[in-house]
Design a protein around this motif. Sequence first.
Motif, PDB file in Angstrom:
ATOM      1  N   LEU A   1      33.067  44.345  44.199  1.00 35.89           N
ATOM      2  CA  LEU A   1      34.466  44.591  43.867  1.00 35.89           C
ATOM      3  C   LEU A   1      35.377  43.575  44.555  1.00 35.89           C
ATOM      4  CD1 LEU A   1      34.511  48.490  44.042  1.00 35.89           C
ATOM      5  CD2 LEU A   1      34.717  47.084  41.980  1.00 35.89           C
ATOM      6  N   ALA A   2      35.033  43.222  45.791  1.00 33.86           N
ATOM      7  CA  ALA A   2      35.795  42.179  46.480  1.00 33.86           C
ATOM      8  C   ALA A   2      35.666  40.848  45.757  1.00 33.86           C
ATOM      9  CB  ALA A   2      35.321  42.057  47.927  1.00 33.86           C
ATOM     10  N   GLY A   3      34.465  40.553  45.262  1.00 37.29           N
ATOM     11  CA  GLY A   3      34.266  39.326  44.504  1.00 37.29           C
ATOM     12  C   GLY A   3      35.075  39.313  43.226  1.00 37.29           C
ATOM     13  N   LEU A   4      35.123  40.454  42.550  1.00 41.86           N
ATOM     14  CA  LEU A   4      35.911  40.553  41.326  1.00 41.86           C
ATOM     15  C   LEU A   4      37.400  40.401  41.634  1.00 41.86           C
ATOM     16  CD1 LEU A   4      36.092  41.119  38.304  1.00 41.86           C
ATOM     17  CD2 LEU A   4      36.030  43.573  38.827  1.00 41.86           C
ATOM     18  N   ARG A   5      37.858  40.994  42.725  1.00 40.82           N
ATOM     19  CA  ARG A   5      39.266  40.879  43.118  1.00 40.82           C
ATOM     20  C   ARG A   5      39.655  39.416  43.350  1.00 40.82           C
ATOM     21  NH1 ARG A   5      40.703  44.815  47.679  1.00 40.82           N
ATOM     22  NH2 ARG A   5      41.815  46.101  46.143  1.00 40.82           N
TER      23      ARG A   5
ATOM     24  N   ARG B   1      25.751  51.117  47.874  1.00 40.82           N
ATOM     25  CA  ARG B   1      27.199  51.316  47.901  1.00 40.82           C
ATOM     26  C   ARG B   1      27.908  50.152  48.586  1.00 40.82           C
ATOM     27  NH1 ARG B   1      26.293  55.003  44.068  1.00 40.82           N
ATOM     28  NH2 ARG B   1      27.050  57.104  44.544  1.00 40.82           N
ATOM     29  N   GLU B   2      27.325  49.599  49.634  1.00 38.51           N
ATOM     30  CA  GLU B   2      27.918  48.425  50.274  1.00 38.51           C
ATOM     31  C   GLU B   2      27.929  47.242  49.315  1.00 38.51           C
ATOM     32  OE1 GLU B   2      26.671  49.414  54.915  1.00 38.51           O
ATOM     33  OE2 GLU B   2      25.337  48.251  53.616  1.00 38.51           O
ATOM     34  N   ALA B   3      26.887  47.120  48.517  1.00 35.03           N
ATOM     35  CA  ALA B   3      26.832  46.046  47.528  1.00 35.03           C
ATOM     36  C   ALA B   3      27.923  46.209  46.478  1.00 35.03           C
ATOM     37  CB  ALA B   3      25.460  46.012  46.861  1.00 35.03           C
TER      38      ALA B   3
ATOM     39  N   ALA C   1      16.405  58.415  49.823  1.00 34.58           N
ATOM     40  CA  ALA C   1      17.154  57.878  50.963  1.00 34.58           C
ATOM     41  C   ALA C   1      18.657  57.926  50.738  1.00 34.58           C
ATOM     42  CB  ALA C   1      16.718  56.434  51.231  1.00 34.58           C
ATOM     43  N   GLY C   2      19.080  57.802  49.501  1.00 39.33           N
ATOM     44  CA  GLY C   2      20.498  57.814  49.182  1.00 39.33           C
ATOM     45  C   GLY C   2      21.092  56.420  49.113  1.00 39.33           C
ATOM     46  N   PRO C   3      22.267  56.294  48.468  1.00 40.42           N
ATOM     47  CA  PRO C   3      22.846  54.976  48.196  1.00 40.42           C
ATOM     48  C   PRO C   3      23.557  54.336  49.383  1.00 40.42           C
ATOM     49  CG  PRO C   3      24.285  56.686  47.339  1.00 40.42           C
ATOM     50  CD  PRO C   3      23.059  57.379  47.853  1.00 40.42           C
ATOM     51  N   TRP C   4      23.633  55.049  50.524  1.00 42.16           N
ATOM     52  CA  TRP C   4      24.245  54.460  51.719  1.00 42.16           C
ATOM     53  C   TRP C   4      23.214  53.909  52.692  1.00 42.16           C
ATOM     54  CZ3 TRP C   4      29.197  53.350  51.683  1.00 42.16           C
ATOM     55  CH2 TRP C   4      30.040  54.059  50.821  1.00 42.16           C
TER      56      TRP C   4
ATOM     57  N   LEU D   1      29.788  38.197  44.419  1.00 39.37           N
ATOM     58  CA  LEU D   1      29.376  38.764  43.133  1.00 39.37           C
ATOM     59  C   LEU D   1      27.864  38.897  43.001  1.00 39.37           C
ATOM     60  CD1 LEU D   1      31.793  36.791  40.772  1.00 39.37           C
ATOM     61  CD2 LEU D   1      31.909  39.238  41.292  1.00 39.37           C
ATOM     62  N   ASN D   2      27.122  38.508  44.023  1.00 41.61           N
ATOM     63  CA  ASN D   2      25.651  38.522  43.939  1.00 41.61           C
ATOM     64  C   ASN D   2      25.086  39.906  43.653  1.00 41.61           C
ATOM     65  OD1 ASN D   2      25.601  35.806  44.437  1.00 41.61           O
ATOM     66  ND2 ASN D   2      24.607  35.941  46.439  1.00 41.61           N
ATOM     67  N   GLU D   3      23.860  39.911  43.125  1.00 40.78           N
ATOM     68  CA  GLU D   3      23.131  41.150  42.856  1.00 40.78           C
ATOM     69  C   GLU D   3      22.825  41.878  44.162  1.00 40.78           C
ATOM     70  OE1 GLU D   3      22.456  43.685  41.346  1.00 40.78           O
ATOM     71  OE2 GLU D   3      21.025  43.192  39.760  1.00 40.78           O
ATOM     72  N   VAL D   4      22.464  43.144  44.055  1.00 41.89           N
ATOM     73  CA  VAL D   4      22.081  43.964  45.208  1.00 41.89           C
ATOM     74  C   VAL D   4      20.884  43.344  45.927  1.00 41.89           C
ATOM     75  CG1 VAL D   4      21.271  46.256  45.921  1.00 41.89           C
ATOM     76  CG2 VAL D   4      22.856  46.037  44.007  1.00 41.89           C
TER      77      VAL D   4
END
Length: 236
Positions: A125-129, A118-120, A104-107, A81-84
């Motif tokens: 989302l995995a942390g929320l799951r 985007r990886e963050a 540069a873009g979000p990727w 759940l950590n910040e970017v």
Amino acid sequence: MTTYLLRHSSTHYSAAHRVNGDPTVDLPLDSAGRAACRTGSGVLAAVQPKIWLTSVFARTGETARLLMGDADQPVRVEPALNEVDYGHFEGGLFTEYARWLVTAGPWENPPGAAESQREAIRRMLAGLRSARQLPPPRTVVAHGLLASVLRWHGRTSRDAPGEAMPIFFDEVPCLYLVRIEDGELEDLITALLEILDAEEQQTALAGGWSSRPEDQRTLATFDGPSVQLEEKNSHA
């Protein structure tokens, strides 16, 4: 079975529009943030969560402790759940990171960072799951980006289905609360991951990220005399 997700309360970085993605930086809540937790503690007391899930960052743990008051409920820490990770932009103004991101873009990983935006989001989302493994009702204290992404999806799935995911999300206020039922939570996470997967494939097929007019327009607002949108996108 219910998850209550909220953004942590405010820090002095929030007021200065500075970014913090390094959990080793000593960044507690500011006086306004602590006062807001005391004022809002009754809302969470009515929910009576059985457990709290926070990121590693001090500001999420402090928010949880202040909101629970004397309840003495268990708190579990989830690094996903950590910040970017802002890399070399750590501690700087959000506008500096934003100018780099729109080009540069979000990727792309920021210089010195271990992940892209985007990886963050995928990680969060995995942390929320993972909250579904905890006894309900549970409260998740996370960061602004995750809450903003969830609100964006809720609005676009209703009003503009199929809209591309933006680089800059309208920021939710501190202590913004989202109630999500378990079945709804899994559908929400699955839908967002599918959006991210499709965008990643399109970016790879195109040979890289192409700057979009809407991103440039938002960036121009950041660089203008008003800091309204800068405030909306500064997550610390």
